[in-house]
Design an enzyme around this catalytic site. Structure first.
Site, mmCIF file in Angstrom:
data_model
loop_
_atom_site.group_PDB
_atom_site.id
_atom_site.type_symbol
_atom_site.label_atom_id
_atom_site.label_comp_id
_atom_site.label_asym_id
_atom_site.label_seq_id
_atom_site.Cartn_x
_atom_site.Cartn_y
_atom_site.Cartn_z
ATOM 1 C CB THR A 194 -0.868 0.050 1.272
ATOM 2 O OG1 THR A 194 0.020 0.034 2.396
ATOM 3 C CG2 THR A 194 -1.795 -1.131 1.355
ATOM 4 C CD GLU A 339 -5.432 -1.893 1.415
ATOM 5 O OE1 GLU A 339 -5.686 -1.294 0.347
ATOM 6 O OE2 GLU A 339 -4.882 -1.336 2.390
ATOM 7 C CE LYS A 447 -13.772 12.971 12.028
ATOM 8 N NZ LYS A 447 -12.359 12.736 11.745
ATOM 9 C CD1 TRP A 452 -17.872 13.995 10.592
ATOM 10 C CD2 TRP A 452 -18.161 12.263 9.196
ATOM 11 N NE1 TRP A 452 -17.526 12.865 11.265
ATOM 12 C CE2 TRP A 452 -17.696 11.781 10.434
ATOM 13 C CE3 TRP A 452 -18.395 11.357 8.167
ATOM 14 C CZ2 TRP A 452 -17.466 10.430 10.662
ATOM 15 C CZ3 TRP A 452 -18.186 10.014 8.392
ATOM 16 C CH2 TRP A 452 -17.718 9.553 9.634
HETATM 17 P P1 AMP Z 1 -4.582 2.838 -3.314
HETATM 18 O O1 AMP Z 1 -4.613 1.614 -2.527
HETATM 19 O O2 AMP Z 1 -3.286 3.561 -3.279
HETATM 20 O O3 AMP Z 1 -5.039 2.603 -4.726
HETATM 21 O O4 AMP Z 1 -5.624 3.852 -2.653
HETATM 22 C C1 AMP Z 1 -6.962 3.504 -2.447
HETATM 23 C C2 AMP Z 1 -7.740 4.695 -2.011
HETATM 24 O O5 AMP Z 1 -7.783 5.677 -3.054
HETATM 25 C C3 AMP Z 1 -9.185 4.419 -1.719
HETATM 26 O O6 AMP Z 1 -9.372 3.863 -0.440
HETATM 27 C C4 AMP Z 1 -9.801 5.799 -1.857
HETATM 28 O O7 AMP Z 1 -9.590 6.589 -0.709
HETATM 29 C C5 AMP Z 1 -9.007 6.394 -2.980
HETATM 30 N N1 AMP Z 1 -9.740 6.254 -4.255
HETATM 31 C C6 AMP Z 1 -9.583 5.333 -5.210
HETATM 32 N N2 AMP Z 1 -10.423 5.565 -6.233
HETATM 33 C C7 AMP Z 1 -11.146 6.654 -5.920
HETATM 34 C C8 AMP Z 1 -12.198 7.401 -6.553
HETATM 35 N N3 AMP Z 1 -12.650 7.102 -7.758
HETATM 36 N N4 AMP Z 1 -12.715 8.462 -5.882
HETATM 37 C C9 AMP Z 1 -12.262 8.812 -4.658
HETATM 38 N N5 AMP Z 1 -11.279 8.166 -4.018
HETATM 39 C C10 AMP Z 1 -10.717 7.095 -4.638
#
Ligand code: AMP
Length: 550
Positions: A194, A339, A447, A452
């Site tokens: 991650t 994940e 917040k 929120w």
């Molecule tokens: P990663 O594991 O680096 O791909 O990050 C995942 C996170 O990216 C998710 O939990 C979201 O917070 C954010 N994310 C992914 N796609 C979107 C989307 N289309 N809109 C808003 N947030 C997103």
């Protein structure tokens, strides 16, 4: 892992494990002539077919075996999108070893941490990363061999890297008679860490089964809709959650693949799109920003590009409108995470939406989309009670499914599931039709006085202002309300924009108490390794910012 009971009457279908090697073997046999075109770091364009790719991936698998790589061993890559990286996707995983794709944009210390944590045995790298590897090699304790992804003619003459091998010579030495082994589909296939804005990165360990199921599901029409008639260019890097599964879903669909290598600027991408007839692409919003600006500034048009997936962070509505209305490119907004392999939702319309006026359809398309079969989701309150799907109530988003992690590699973070559900760390609403809208990361939500405020909504409004190039909204401490929104904005080059005018632009577009308390202008926003704005860095930078209302 739970054990399931078996019926006394077993089905009578062939018991064939879902293995990653079966995808490239299928593509080679049934779409053997479909092309893979790559811009190489050496500077030229390379082209060959799925048939060539599969043959070389088998030779690579054989060569790995001779280097002592066994099932379950980790093999790392630091590489751009290209055909050699694709051969590693299949050669490593197909042999039963585990492909560990590393994000080269991480800090060298973080890369060394990840390599040691994964206990990588061999590290393959593009020549771009030679200087970084020379610095890191001493700290990477488990790596026995380094392999430069090039031919003999491009091998570095002098280097401090011990036991450096040449990729082309390695593949050449492998046997063409190598046959893909069969093994349990639940075996580990690939590993991705991650991005980890807080603490050390954690590993998501995908299996063959999860990868093949995800590839099937993500190619479907309600998701990425990849077909044999497409020409697909993944801008999303192969080190960012396996390029969202495209190196698997594209060959199983038989489509032509185009890899952009390291040249991700607007001009290079546009030229490759046109030259190769790209019809479909995928990437994070920051990448589209560069490409769209290049196309508009030079008054160009796309002649074959018709559809793109945008995900990784929220697609600003203004960007979606430009792509659809001005450039005639359909946008599929998608949401997922490392994940989740990564795809969770994709936004395509249902039959009933087609009767609705264009504005109503656009409002649907702006959401992150509908779950694809294989993913279930729910939103809950702070106590874990499920919240309604009314499109208004927001809560913590939890997911489950066969391509969602059950825990992190080597037990990091302990037990992560909550009653069998994975907590995503996102805050979202779900509407009665099942469309998900992400309002925020729970860490980024503002917040204010116990309520929120979703930062994404505020950023979307700001991004719709013609003088705004990029915007990020963060929480800043406030003596009365605990937190209030501060907008950090990058202006479009050559355009004027005053704080008061931007704040006035919010009126009537969001609830009055959501309007940011202040605006600061910056030259650029900090962007992380996967192209996302790093709000933690912005929060650090503006912690002391004194809001006029404070
Ligand atoms: P990663 O594991 O680096 O791909 O990050 C995942 C996170 O990216 C998710 O939990 C979201 O917070 C954010 N994310 C992914 N796609 C979107 C989307 N289309 N809109 C808003 N947030 C997103």
């Amino acid at each position: 892992m739970p054990e399931y009971p078996m019926s006394p009457l077993a089905g009578q279908m062939m018991d064939q494990p879902l293995l990653i090697s079966s995808i490239i073997a299928f593509a080679a046999r049934h779409y053997g002539d479909s092309e893979i075109v790559s811009r190489r770091v050496e500077g030229d364009i390379h082209r060959y077919t799925y048939r060539d790719c599969e043959r070389r991936a088998r030779k690579l698998a054989d060569a790995l075996e001779h280097l002592g790589i066994r099932m379950g061993d980790r093999v790392a890559t630091l590489a751009w999108n290209g055909y050699r990286h694709m051969e590693l996707y299949y050669g490593v995983s197909g042999s039963g070893a585990v492909l560990h794709t590393i994000n080269p944009r991480l800090h060298p210390e973080q890369i060394a941490y990840i390599v040691n944590h994964a206990e990588d045995q061999i590290l393959f790298f593009d020549l771009t990363f030679l200087p970084a590897i020379e610095i890191m090699a001493r700290s990477c304790k488990t790596v026995k061999r380094y392999v430069a992804l090039c031919g003999r003619e491009h091998m570095p003459r002098e280097t401090s890297i011990p036991a450096l091998l040449c990729y082309e010579e390695l593949v050449e030495g492998g046997s063409e008679d190598y046959a893909w082994p069969e093994f349990d589909e639940r075996s580990a296939a690939s590993l991705c860490y991650t991005s980890g804005t807080t603490g050390n990165p954690k590993g998501a360990l995908y299996s063959h089964r999860s990868t093949v199921l995800h590839a099937y599901a993500s190619a479907m029409p309600n998701a990425l809709n990849v077909s044999a008639a497409d020409v697909v260019l993944p801008v999303v890097p192969m080190f960012h959650v396996n390029a969202w599964g495209l190196p698997y879903s594209v060959p199983l669909s038989g489509a032509k693949m185009v890899y952009p290598g390291a040249a991700l600027d607007g001009k290079s991408l546009y030229e490759l799109f046109e030259q190769e007839g790209v019809s479909f692409s995928a990437g994070v919003p920051t990448v589209w920003l560069g490409l769209i600006n290049y196309v508009l500034e030079n008054d160009l048009r796309f002649s074959t590009f018709r559809r793109t997936v945008i995900g990784g962070s929220s697609c600003p509505p203004a960007m979606m409108d430009t792509l659809i209305d001005r450039l005639r490119v359909q946008v599929v907004h998608a949401w997922g995470m490392t994940e989740m392999s990564p795809l969770g939702t994709a936004c395509t319309l249902m039959g009933k939406h087609l009767q609705q006026p264009p504005e109503a359809q656009r409002a649907v398309l702006r959401k992150q989309g509908h779950a694809i079969y294989g993913v279930d989701m729910k939103i809950v309150d702070d106590d874990g009670a499920e919240l309604p799907w009314d499109g208004a109530t927001s809560g913590h988003l939890l997911v489950k499914g066969p391509w969602v992690v059950s825990g992190y590699f080597r037990g990091e973070g302990g037990e992560v599931l909550q009653d069998g559900w994975f907590p995503t760390g996102d805050v979202a609403t779900i509407d009665p039709d099942g469309y998900l809208a992400i309002t925020d990361r729970s860490k980024d939500v503002i917040k204010s006085g116990g309520e929120w405020i979703g930062s994404i909504d505020l950023e979307n409004v700001a991004m719709a202002h013609p003088a705004v190039l990029q915007a990020a909204c963060i929480a800043v401490p406030h003596p009365k309300w605990a937190e209030r929104p501060l907008l950090v904005v990058v202006r479009r080059p050559g355009m004027e924009l005053r704080r008061e005018d931007l704040l006035a632009f919010f009126e009537g577009k969001v609830a009055k108490w959501w309007i940011p308390d202040d605006v600061v202008f910056a030259d650029s926003l900090p962007v992380g390794g996967t192209g996302k704005i790093q709000k933690n860095k912005l929060r650090e930078a503006y912690q002391q910012h004194r809001l006029p209302s404070a």
